[in-house]
Design a protein around this motif. Structure first.
Motif, PDB file in Angstrom:
ATOM      1  N   THR A  24       0.815  -1.209   0.000  1.00 51.98           N
ATOM      2  CA  THR A  24       0.000   0.000   0.000  1.00 51.98           C
ATOM      3  C   THR A  24       0.853   1.266   0.000  1.00 51.98           C
ATOM      4  N   ASN A  25       0.299   2.299  -0.606  1.00 49.54           N
ATOM      5  CA  ASN A  25       0.962   3.596  -0.660  1.00 49.54           C
ATOM      6  C   ASN A  25      -0.118   4.655  -0.815  1.00 49.54           C
ATOM      7  N   MET A  26       0.264   5.923  -0.741  1.00 47.47           N
ATOM      8  CA  MET A  26      -0.741   6.972  -0.850  1.00 47.47           C
ATOM      9  C   MET A  26      -0.093   8.280  -1.240  1.00 47.47           C
ATOM     10  N   HIS A  27      -0.901   9.188  -1.751  1.00 48.05           N
ATOM     11  CA  HIS A  27      -0.539  10.598  -1.815  1.00 48.05           C
ATOM     12  C   HIS A  27      -1.800  11.396  -1.527  1.00 48.05           C
ATOM     13  N   PHE A  28      -1.673  12.713  -1.445  1.00 50.62           N
ATOM     14  CA  PHE A  28      -2.738  13.529  -0.879  1.00 50.62           C
ATOM     15  C   PHE A  28      -3.185  14.621  -1.838  1.00 50.62           C
ATOM     16  N   VAL A  29      -4.495  14.810  -1.920  1.00 50.12           N
ATOM     17  CA  VAL A  29      -5.038  15.933  -2.666  1.00 50.12           C
ATOM     18  C   VAL A  29      -4.915  17.189  -1.800  1.00 50.12           C
ATOM     19  N   THR A  30      -4.150  18.142  -2.264  1.00 50.36           N
ATOM     20  CA  THR A  30      -4.063  19.438  -1.571  1.00 50.36           C
ATOM     21  C   THR A  30      -4.628  20.560  -2.441  1.00 50.36           C
ATOM     22  N   TRP A  31      -4.894  20.227  -3.703  1.00 49.26           N
ATOM     23  CA  TRP A  31      -5.483  21.174  -4.636  1.00 49.26           C
ATOM     24  C   TRP A  31      -6.363  20.404  -5.594  1.00 49.26           C
ATOM     25  N   PRO A  32      -7.568  20.893  -5.930  1.00 52.51           N
ATOM     26  CA  PRO A  32      -8.211  22.073  -5.347  1.00 52.51           C
ATOM     27  C   PRO A  32      -8.404  21.933  -3.833  1.00 52.51           C
ATOM     28  N   GLU A  33      -8.309  23.035  -3.141  1.00 50.82           N
ATOM     29  CA  GLU A  33      -8.374  23.004  -1.683  1.00 50.82           C
ATOM     30  C   GLU A  33      -9.680  22.423  -1.162  1.00 50.82           C
ATOM     31  N   HIS A  34     -10.772  22.566  -1.927  1.00 49.80           N
ATOM     32  CA  HIS A  34     -12.057  22.076  -1.443  1.00 49.80           C
ATOM     33  C   HIS A  34     -12.198  20.558  -1.575  1.00 49.80           C
ATOM     34  N   LEU A  35     -11.174  19.877  -2.107  1.00 50.75           N
ATOM     35  CA  LEU A  35     -11.173  18.412  -2.125  1.00 50.75           C
ATOM     36  C   LEU A  35     -10.188  17.813  -1.131  1.00 50.75           C
ATOM     37  N   ASP A  36      -9.446  18.670  -0.446  1.00 54.22           N
ATOM     38  CA  ASP A  36      -8.491  18.232   0.580  1.00 54.22           C
ATOM     39  C   ASP A  36      -9.237  17.508   1.698  1.00 54.22           C
ATOM     40  N   ALA A  37      -8.740  16.357   2.127  1.00 55.66           N
ATOM     41  CA  ALA A  37      -9.392  15.569   3.179  1.00 55.66           C
ATOM     42  C   ALA A  37      -9.570  16.364   4.466  1.00 55.66           C
ATOM     43  N   ARG A  38      -8.711  17.355   4.679  1.00 60.44           N
ATOM     44  CA  ARG A  38      -8.715  18.079   5.953  1.00 60.44           C
ATOM     45  C   ARG A  38      -9.792  19.154   6.041  1.00 60.44           C
ATOM     46  N   ILE A  39     -10.691  19.229   5.056  1.00 61.34           N
ATOM     47  CA  ILE A  39     -11.778  20.221   5.162  1.00 61.34           C
ATOM     48  C   ILE A  39     -12.890  19.757   6.100  1.00 61.34           C
ATOM     49  N   TRP A  40     -12.882  18.474   6.498  1.00 55.55           N
ATOM     50  CA  TRP A  40     -13.917  18.005   7.430  1.00 55.55           C
ATOM     51  C   TRP A  40     -13.705  18.620   8.808  1.00 55.55           C
ATOM     52  N   THR A  41     -14.791  18.926   9.483  1.00 54.48           N
ATOM     53  CA  THR A  41     -14.727  19.560  10.797  1.00 54.48           C
ATOM     54  C   THR A  41     -15.778  18.953  11.723  1.00 54.48           C
ATOM     55  N   GLY A  42     -15.696  19.328  12.997  1.00 55.09           N
ATOM     56  CA  GLY A  42     -16.724  18.963  13.963  1.00 55.09           C
ATOM     57  C   GLY A  42     -16.923  17.471  14.139  1.00 55.09           C
ATOM     58  N   GLU A  43     -18.172  17.062  14.176  1.00 59.45           N
ATOM     59  CA  GLU A  43     -18.531  15.662  14.434  1.00 59.45           C
ATOM     60  C   GLU A  43     -17.996  14.735  13.342  1.00 59.45           C
ATOM     61  N   ALA A  44     -18.045  15.174  12.104  1.00 59.37           N
ATOM     62  CA  ALA A  44     -17.546  14.355  10.999  1.00 59.37           C
ATOM     63  C   ALA A  44     -16.040  14.130  11.135  1.00 59.37           C
ATOM     64  N   ARG A  45     -15.320  15.187  11.480  1.00 57.56           N
ATOM     65  CA  ARG A  45     -13.868  15.072  11.644  1.00 57.56           C
ATOM     66  C   ARG A  45     -13.523  14.081  12.748  1.00 57.56           C
ATOM     67  N   GLN A  46     -14.232  14.158  13.848  1.00 60.25           N
ATOM     68  CA  GLN A  46     -13.953  13.241  14.950  1.00 60.25           C
ATOM     69  C   GLN A  46     -14.276  11.801  14.571  1.00 60.25           C
ATOM     70  N   ALA A  47     -15.330  11.610  13.803  1.00 62.75           N
ATOM     71  CA  ALA A  47     -15.688  10.257  13.359  1.00 62.75           C
ATOM     72  C   ALA A  47     -14.576   9.663  12.494  1.00 62.75           C
ATOM     73  N   ILE A  48     -13.956  10.493  11.666  1.00 65.72           N
ATOM     74  CA  ILE A  48     -12.845  10.041  10.825  1.00 65.72           C
ATOM     75  C   ILE A  48     -11.654   9.634  11.690  1.00 65.72           C
ATOM     76  N   ILE A  49     -11.299  10.498  12.636  1.00 65.38           N
ATOM     77  CA  ILE A  49     -10.163  10.212  13.518  1.00 65.38           C
ATOM     78  C   ILE A  49     -10.400   8.925  14.299  1.00 65.38           C
TER      79      ILE A  49
END
Length: 412
Positions: free
Chosen positions: A312-337
């Motif tokens: 397995t390997n990975m890379h990260f979408v940082t652009w467009p910014e609205h597709l970055d995984a880190r845009i999740w917040t609040g309850e959704a963000r905690q569920a991911i973590i």
């Protein structure tokens, strides 16, 4: 010459990378580019003033901003391309030699040992995080989401001409004529796209090195859905090379992979993975593009990779910014973590080693990246929702079959 190992990178001393628009880069992630084949030869770009400055900086412990993609990952505790490149063939030793013998201004005498080509945007898929410069299938959809892009990106798209000519071909005959002499020291060739196995010019380059194939390694970024053109079949080529790594771009468990990677077929992918098992010189890695659409489903994606016996390997979408995984917040963000943390613990309990390429290590890198910073703003999040709502319409798809997305992917 004393070399600072904290910043030193193999790529600028052994490697060149090209893009579908003809740009020549220090590596696929480095910005800005250091030339363009429309006005520079590959040989001229090899000692362009920008890459010479980059080499000097990396040797002397200076974090050149051209490499911010790697510095940002390393600061977040995530394995970067710079760190991965240390194990790339014997290129680390070659890079050290090049650094030790380079001129004071960063000029390197030896020709590159490793080139990555993106020769064409010809592709049979239309991944949601992609664009028409990298996929011919994206042209019709781009008009529908164009208003969500920033003006600088839209100007670039217009400049490439892909809005009027779907197939972007930037590499003319003079490029190929110069290439043979420039590749005299090559021991590794990499191809991305588009989908490289659909591109006739990719096979043209393979033909040019077939007399030395047993000494050359091949690396591919491929969607794993097709391996032939009307004129060529990859199986007539790949078995003859020293070794071949297929980095299979797979962005979720099967159904989510097909949602994200428009027109993909997970059954075909699984059949192709099995097809290559009989070749001793071919290895397949499952490589996930981590983004807002699949971050919650990382455990399921990695389990799919594991069922197919893929590293397995990975890379990260940082652009467009609205597709970055880190845009999740609040309850959704905690569920991911919570979910990824639980999966890592499960891997540990099951004795899966924390080694590079294991599902446990990949999950840890992804979690480190996600928790390092939060990129949420209401504007970005609403762009994320609108982007995918529009594509749902043009592609006749729905995110409602994925419970997490159904619950949390809503306008705010």
């Amino acid at each position: 010459m004393e070399i600072n190992k904290n910043t030193f990178c193999v790529a600028p001393f052994t490697h060149q990378s090209t893009k579908t628009d003809g740009s020549i880069k220090a590596c696929c992630r480095a910005l800005p580019h250091i030339g363009n084949i429309n006005k520079d030869t590959m040989s001229e770009a090899w000692n362009h003033r920008l890459i010479k400055k980059l080499r000097v900086d990396l040797v002397n412990g200076v974090r050149n901003p051209m490499c911010n993609a790697c510095w940002n990952l390393e600061d977040a505790g995530v394995t970067s391309l710079r760190q991965k490149y240390k194990n790339q063939n014997n290129h680390y030793e070659k890079a050290l030699h090049a650094a030790e013998t380079m001129w004071e201004d960063g000029h390197v005498i030896e020709k590159p040992a490793w080139i990555e080509f993106k020769l064409s945007n010809l592709c049979n898929l239309k991944c949601r995080m992609c664009h028409p410069v990298d996929s011919t299938k994206w042209r019709s959809d781009f008009a529908a989401i164009e208003h969500l892009n920033d003006e600088q990106w839209n100007r670039y798209i217009n400049k490439t001409g892909v809005k009027t000519k779907t197939h972007l071909v930037s590499y003319d005959e003079s490029f190929y004529e110069e290439l043979d002499s420039h590749m005299s020291k090559i021991d590794m060739l990499a191809f991305a796209g588009g989908e490289p196995f659909m591109d006739e010019n990719h096979y043209r380059i393979l033909d040019s090195v077939m007399n030395n194939a047993s000494n050359i390694s091949l690396r591919y970024a491929t969607n794993m859905t097709t391996f032939q053109t009307p004129k060529h079949n990859a199986l007539d080529y790949l078995p003859h090379f020293k070794d071949v790594l297929l980095a299979a771009s797979l962005d979720g468990p099967p159904s989510l992979n097909e949602y994200i990677r428009g027109d993909s077929n997970s059954s075909v992918i699984e059949e192709n993975v099995k097809m290559f098992e009989e070749f001793d010189n071919i290895i397949i890695h499952g490589k996930i593009t981590v983004q807002a659409l699949n971050i919650f489903y990382i455990p399921e994606a990695l389990e799919w990779f594991k069922r197919m016996n893929l590293v397995t390997n990975m890379h990260f979408v940082t652009w467009p910014e609205h597709l970055d995984a880190r845009i999740w917040t609040g309850e959704a963000r905690q569920a991911i973590i919570d979910k990824i943390s639980s999966y890592i613990k499960q891997c540990e309990d099951n004795g899966i080693p924390d080694t590079h390429g294991s599902v446990r290590h990949t999950a840890k890198d992804i979690l480190n990246y996600f928790v390092d910073s939060e990129k949420y703003t209401p504007e970005k999040f609403n762009k994320f929702v609108e982007w995918n709502t529009i594509l749902n319409g043009t592609r006749k798809q729905s995110h409602h079959e994925f419970e997490f997305l159904k619950e949390y992917m809503k306008y705010e």
